[in-house]
Design a protein around this motif. Structure first.
Motif, PDB file in Angstrom:
ATOM      1  N   THR A  63       0.501   9.804  -0.177  1.00 31.34           N
ATOM      2  CA  THR A  63      -0.696  10.713   0.535  1.00 31.34           C
ATOM      3  C   THR A  63       0.339  11.681   1.455  1.00 31.34           C
ATOM      4  OG1 THR A  63      -2.389   9.237   0.824  1.00 31.34           O
ATOM      5  CG2 THR A  63      -2.659  11.051   2.069  1.00 31.34           C
ATOM      6  N   LEU A  64       0.154  12.968   1.280  1.00 29.37           N
ATOM      7  CA  LEU A  64       0.854  14.023   1.855  1.00 29.37           C
ATOM      8  C   LEU A  64       0.063  14.614   3.215  1.00 29.37           C
ATOM      9  CD1 LEU A  64       2.589  15.671  -1.171  1.00 29.37           C
ATOM     10  CD2 LEU A  64       3.454  13.696   0.136  1.00 29.37           C
ATOM     11  N   ILE A  65       0.807  14.872   4.192  1.00 28.74           N
ATOM     12  CA  ILE A  65       0.194  15.604   5.399  1.00 28.74           C
ATOM     13  C   ILE A  65       0.917  17.030   5.082  1.00 28.74           C
ATOM     14  CG2 ILE A  65       0.062  15.979   7.792  1.00 28.74           C
ATOM     15  CD1 ILE A  65       0.080  13.244   8.202  1.00 28.74           C
ATOM     16  N   HIS A  66       0.439  17.951   4.355  1.00 29.29           N
ATOM     17  CA  HIS A  66       1.272  19.087   3.899  1.00 29.29           C
ATOM     18  C   HIS A  66       1.005  20.026   5.127  1.00 29.29           C
ATOM     19  CE1 HIS A  66       1.754  22.890   1.789  1.00 29.29           C
ATOM     20  NE2 HIS A  66       2.749  22.067   1.169  1.00 29.29           N
ATOM     21  N   ALA A  67       2.155  20.584   5.575  1.00 22.46           N
ATOM     22  CA  ALA A  67       2.139  21.526   6.896  1.00 22.46           C
ATOM     23  C   ALA A  67       2.771  22.804   6.040  1.00 22.46           C
ATOM     24  CB  ALA A  67       3.231  20.805   7.724  1.00 22.46           C
ATOM     25  N   VAL A  68       1.879  23.851   6.583  1.00 24.15           N
ATOM     26  CA  VAL A  68       2.334  25.260   6.202  1.00 24.15           C
ATOM     27  C   VAL A  68       2.443  26.198   7.546  1.00 24.15           C
ATOM     28  CG1 VAL A  68      -0.282  25.693   5.959  1.00 24.15           C
ATOM     29  CG2 VAL A  68       1.401  27.203   4.593  1.00 24.15           C
ATOM     30  N   ASN A  69       3.532  26.902   7.361  1.00 21.54           N
ATOM     31  CA  ASN A  69       3.641  27.795   8.685  1.00 21.54           C
ATOM     32  C   ASN A  69       2.851  29.029   8.429  1.00 21.54           C
ATOM     33  OD1 ASN A  69       6.146  26.863  10.262  1.00 21.54           O
ATOM     34  ND2 ASN A  69       7.164  26.827   8.208  1.00 21.54           N
ATOM     35  N   ILE A  70       2.207  29.412   9.680  1.00 26.01           N
ATOM     36  CA  ILE A  70       1.391  30.825   9.377  1.00 26.01           C
ATOM     37  C   ILE A  70       1.947  31.383  10.895  1.00 26.01           C
ATOM     38  CG2 ILE A  70      -0.792  31.595   9.359  1.00 26.01           C
ATOM     39  CD1 ILE A  70      -1.932  29.338   8.105  1.00 26.01           C
ATOM     40  N   GLU A  71       2.192  32.550  10.713  1.00 30.81           N
ATOM     41  CA  GLU A  71       2.587  33.193  12.018  1.00 30.81           C
ATOM     42  C   GLU A  71       1.613  34.010  12.471  1.00 30.81           C
ATOM     43  OE1 GLU A  71       5.803  33.535  13.585  1.00 30.81           O
ATOM     44  OE2 GLU A  71       6.398  31.855  12.273  1.00 30.81           O
ATOM     45  N   TYR A  72       0.651  34.705  11.880  1.00 26.70           N
ATOM     46  CA  TYR A  72      -0.168  35.283  12.497  1.00 26.70           C
ATOM     47  C   TYR A  72      -1.931  34.911  12.045  1.00 26.70           C
ATOM     48  CZ  TYR A  72       3.463  38.653  13.435  1.00 26.70           C
ATOM     49  OH  TYR A  72       4.659  39.317  14.032  1.00 26.70           O
ATOM     50  N   GLU A  73      -2.662  35.010  12.980  1.00 31.01           N
ATOM     51  CA  GLU A  73      -4.098  34.497  12.597  1.00 31.01           C
ATOM     52  C   GLU A  73      -4.678  35.259  11.493  1.00 31.01           C
ATOM     53  OE1 GLU A  73      -8.395  34.427  15.119  1.00 31.01           O
ATOM     54  OE2 GLU A  73      -6.563  35.007  16.083  1.00 31.01           O
ATOM     55  N   PRO A  81       0.869  -1.177  -0.147  1.00 29.97           N
ATOM     56  CA  PRO A  81       0.137  -0.115  -0.016  1.00 29.97           C
ATOM     57  C   PRO A  81       0.803   1.280  -0.022  1.00 29.97           C
ATOM     58  CG  PRO A  81      -0.073  -1.030   2.121  1.00 29.97           C
ATOM     59  CD  PRO A  81       0.609  -1.870   1.309  1.00 29.97           C
ATOM     60  N   GLY A  82       0.405   2.220  -0.699  1.00 32.55           N
ATOM     61  CA  GLY A  82       0.942   3.631  -0.620  1.00 32.55           C
ATOM     62  C   GLY A  82       1.108   4.060   0.794  1.00 32.55           C
ATOM     63  N   LYS A  83       2.225   5.099   0.959  1.00 33.23           N
ATOM     64  CA  LYS A  83       2.608   5.573   2.376  1.00 33.23           C
ATOM     65  C   LYS A  83       2.143   6.975   2.483  1.00 33.23           C
ATOM     66  CE  LYS A  83       6.758   3.942   1.864  1.00 33.23           C
ATOM     67  NZ  LYS A  83       8.244   3.613   2.173  1.00 33.23           N
ATOM     68  N   ILE A  84       2.023   7.216   3.809  1.00 35.26           N
ATOM     69  CA  ILE A  84       1.776   8.558   4.260  1.00 35.26           C
ATOM     70  C   ILE A  84       3.061   9.454   4.710  1.00 35.26           C
ATOM     71  CG2 ILE A  84       0.061  10.229   5.526  1.00 35.26           C
ATOM     72  CD1 ILE A  84      -1.523   7.463   5.801  1.00 35.26           C
ATOM     73  N   THR A  85       3.296  10.513   4.326  1.00 33.05           N
ATOM     74  CA  THR A  85       4.142  11.088   5.145  1.00 33.05           C
ATOM     75  C   THR A  85       4.153  12.853   5.214  1.00 33.05           C
ATOM     76  OG1 THR A  85       6.706  11.888   4.950  1.00 33.05           O
ATOM     77  CG2 THR A  85       5.571  11.952   2.848  1.00 33.05           C
ATOM     78  N   LEU A  86       4.618  13.374   6.192  1.00 33.84           N
ATOM     79  CA  LEU A  86       4.574  14.551   6.438  1.00 33.84           C
ATOM     80  C   LEU A  86       5.351  15.528   5.224  1.00 33.84           C
ATOM     81  CD1 LEU A  86       3.755  17.178   8.246  1.00 33.84           C
ATOM     82  CD2 LEU A  86       5.949  16.914   9.173  1.00 33.84           C
ATOM     83  N   ASP A  87       4.899  16.656   4.882  1.00 39.39           N
ATOM     84  CA  ASP A  87       5.681  17.497   3.698  1.00 39.39           C
ATOM     85  C   ASP A  87       5.469  18.852   3.980  1.00 39.39           C
ATOM     86  OD1 ASP A  87       6.639  17.632   0.611  1.00 39.39           O
ATOM     87  OD2 ASP A  87       4.945  18.947   0.805  1.00 39.39           O
ATOM     88  N   THR A  88       6.245  19.521   3.766  1.00 36.06           N
ATOM     89  CA  THR A  88       6.524  21.167   4.033  1.00 36.06           C
ATOM     90  C   THR A  88       6.954  21.910   2.582  1.00 36.06           C
ATOM     91  OG1 THR A  88       8.928  21.039   4.747  1.00 36.06           O
ATOM     92  CG2 THR A  88       6.907  20.980   6.299  1.00 36.06           C
ATOM     93  N   GLN A  89       7.286  21.324   1.499  1.00 35.89           N
ATOM     94  CA  GLN A  89       7.479  21.804   0.430  1.00 35.89           C
ATOM     95  C   GLN A  89       6.626  21.690  -0.843  1.00 35.89           C
ATOM     96  OE1 GLN A  89      11.829  21.036  -0.436  1.00 35.89           O
ATOM     97  NE2 GLN A  89      12.020  19.979   1.514  1.00 35.89           N
TER      98      GLN A  89
END
Length: 298
Positions: free
Chosen positions: A81-91, A49-57
């Motif tokens: 499948t990607l867990i795509h993480a995005v940096n957000i500094e302010y609400e 099965p395909g794997k899942i990983t954290l991604d930031t790019q």
């Protein structure tokens, strides 16, 4: 397209059948009457099965015009499948940032979920409510000290996230280099999780490291992703079982399939008409046994 195939299940230590119908695993055994259903020969392949990983790019790679090449590299390493993480500094930047990220990933051929990385110092009840409304299932917050964690209004955050079980992940700020201080931060967060029973995970893997089945269940991605069981998407990789392939230091999948569609055979790619999507209708912890609900490590 409907087809049936045999795979070797390492968890069960035996061969089992899969019935694929319109991109999903319809049933984990062959149909009683297989008439009109194609049978795939997998004798010369190992199927995983395909794997899942954290991604930031990924989003920035697509913005720069390199997205498809970037995703190909992910697929060659088995990540579908990607867990795509995005940096957000302010609400105040949150909605625009998420909208921009989704726009950049509109041509991504693999499915993904959004994760937001933010400073605990600016974390607020309204921000948590907004992220819940934006269907963000994972929040990774950065803490400067154990005191900062202890002083945060966690009851208000919990109420803002209700009724969804969003996952909260604690990370020390980069400037926190002292190992004792890091240990205090993690200990403080474990205490908060114990008190408020948050959905969390204590050793969230770095980008490029596969997400475990247990963590996939905590996030709500299981069984849809990272598995080949009834109800999952038919994302899988086929590796030649030949001695030549076995001797390779890095095994490259000979065939890659996304939702039942072949996107790679040999050295040929067919990604031009493949569209992934953001997964938003997740139910975290749904498939966790009751004894593992308050377990936060594998």
């Amino acid at each position: 397209m409907k087809y049936i195939m045999n795979i070797w299940d390492e968890t069960m230590n035996k061969s089992r059948g899969l019935w694929i119908d319109r991109g999903k695993v319809r049933y984990a055994e062959f149909p009683v009457s297989p008439a009109g259903i194609f049978k795939m020969n997998t004798k010369e392949f190992n199927v995983f099965p395909g794997k899942i990983t954290l991604d930031t790019q990924a989003a920035e790679q697509f913005s720069a015009g390199n997205g498809i090449s970037y995703v190909k590299q992910k697929l060659l390493h088995g990540f579908t499948t990607l867990i795509h993480a995005v940096n957000i500094e302010y609400e105040s930047e949150s909605d625009d940032c998420l909208q921009d990220t989704r726009h950049k990933l509109s041509d991504c051929p693999v499915d993904y979920i959004q994760a937001v990385k933010l400073p605990l110092a600016r974390m607020s009840e309204s921000w948590m409510r907004s992220l819940r409304q934006q269907s963000v299932p994972i929040v990774i917050f950065y803490a400067e000290s154990a005191y900062e964690i202890a002083a945060a209004p966690w009851q208000r955050f919990a109420e803002a996230m209700f009724p969804k079980r969003m996952m909260l992940i604690c990370k020390p700020l980069e400037k926190v280099t002292d190992m004792k201080e890091k240990a205090k931060i993690y200990a403080s967060w474990k205490h908060i999780v114990d008190v408020f029973k948050f959905n969390s995970y204590y050793s969230f893997p770095d980008p490029g490291i596969p997400v475990s089945p247990f963590l996939a269940k905590r996030t709500g991605l299981f069984p849809k992703k990272g598995s080949l069981v009834m109800g999952s998407d038919a994302d899988y990789l086929m590796y030649s079982s030949s001695a030549e392939q076995a001797a390779q230091p890095f095994k490259v999948p000979d065939i890659i399939v996304l939702k039942g569609k072949i996107v790679k055979t040999g050295t040929k790619w067919k990604l031009s008409n493949i569209k992934g999507k953001e997964l938003t209708n997740l139910i975290p912890e749904k498939f966790l046994p009751i004894q593992e609900i308050y377990k936060y490590e594998d």
